[in-house]
Design an enzyme around this catalytic site. Structure first.
Site, PDB file in Angstrom:
ATOM      1  CE1 TYR A  67     -31.787-106.141  12.399  1.00 31.42           C
ATOM      2  CE2 TYR A  67     -32.598-107.626  10.706  1.00 31.42           C
ATOM      3  CZ  TYR A  67     -32.549-106.378  11.275  1.00 31.42           C
ATOM      4  OH  TYR A  67     -33.280-105.354  10.724  1.00 31.42           O
ATOM      5  CG  HIS A  77     -36.211-107.876  12.975  1.00 32.53           C
ATOM      6  ND1 HIS A  77     -34.970-107.698  13.536  1.00 32.53           N
ATOM      7  CD2 HIS A  77     -36.685-106.645  12.691  1.00 32.53           C
ATOM      8  CE1 HIS A  77     -34.702-106.401  13.577  1.00 32.53           C
ATOM      9  NE2 HIS A  77     -35.725-105.741  13.079  1.00 32.53           N
ATOM     10  CE1 TYR A 113     -38.403-101.035   7.538  1.00 31.43           C
ATOM     11  CE2 TYR A 113     -39.625-100.320   9.457  1.00 31.43           C
ATOM     12  CZ  TYR A 113     -38.423-100.553   8.823  1.00 31.43           C
ATOM     13  OH  TYR A 113     -37.250-100.301   9.476  1.00 31.43           O
ATOM     14  CD1 TRP A 133     -36.220-101.500  16.864  1.00 29.97           C
ATOM     15  CD2 TRP A 133     -37.018-103.184  18.085  1.00 29.97           C
ATOM     16  NE1 TRP A 133     -36.217-102.620  16.075  1.00 29.97           N
ATOM     17  CE2 TRP A 133     -36.704-103.670  16.800  1.00 29.97           C
ATOM     18  CE3 TRP A 133     -37.541-104.064  19.023  1.00 29.97           C
ATOM     19  CZ2 TRP A 133     -36.888-105.007  16.432  1.00 29.97           C
ATOM     20  CZ3 TRP A 133     -37.724-105.395  18.650  1.00 29.97           C
ATOM     21  CH2 TRP A 133     -37.407-105.855  17.374  1.00 29.97           C
TER      22      TRP A 133
END
Length: 116
Positions: free
Chosen positions: A25, A29, A48, A83
């Protein structure tokens, strides 16, 4: 939370990773697709952040034109669909039984005194 947060309001939702998916993960990212960041801008999503503690992901963001608008823009996007599909095997939990994000509700806020 019903996705009605207005412009500038902070929203927070949670995800839970599958055991062993943490490193993958984070790797994915480390470089987010440019077309995805362009979509976030188009949707008015800003400030964000995604935080991780073990398998728990905490997503905090604000929107320029309200969360309903941002959700409509991202929800109708092929980029967002690709995505999300590319990450699907990493998640153990992303929505409740009704398909709604796992919203976290504010309980306390102290704005404090920012530096000048």
């Amino acid at each position: 939370m019903t996705g009605v947060a207005g412009p500038g309001e902070q929203v927070c939702h949670l995800y839970r990773l599958r055991p062993g998916a943490e490193a993958e993960y984070e790797r994915r990212h480390a470089w987010v697709w440019p077309e995805l960041t362009a979509l976030l801008d188009e949707a008015g999503i800003y400030d964000y952040h995604i935080y991780r503690r073990g398998l728990l992901l905490i997503c905090v963001l604000r929107t320029r034109w309200g969360h309903a608008h941002a959700r409509a823009v991202t929800g109708s996007s092929d980029v967002q669909a690709r995505w999300t599909a590319s990450l699907a095997e990493l998640f153990a939990e992303i929505t409740d039984a009704d398909g709604e994000p796992l919203w976290a509700y504010p309980v306390f806020h102290h704005p404090g005194h920012p530096p000048p």
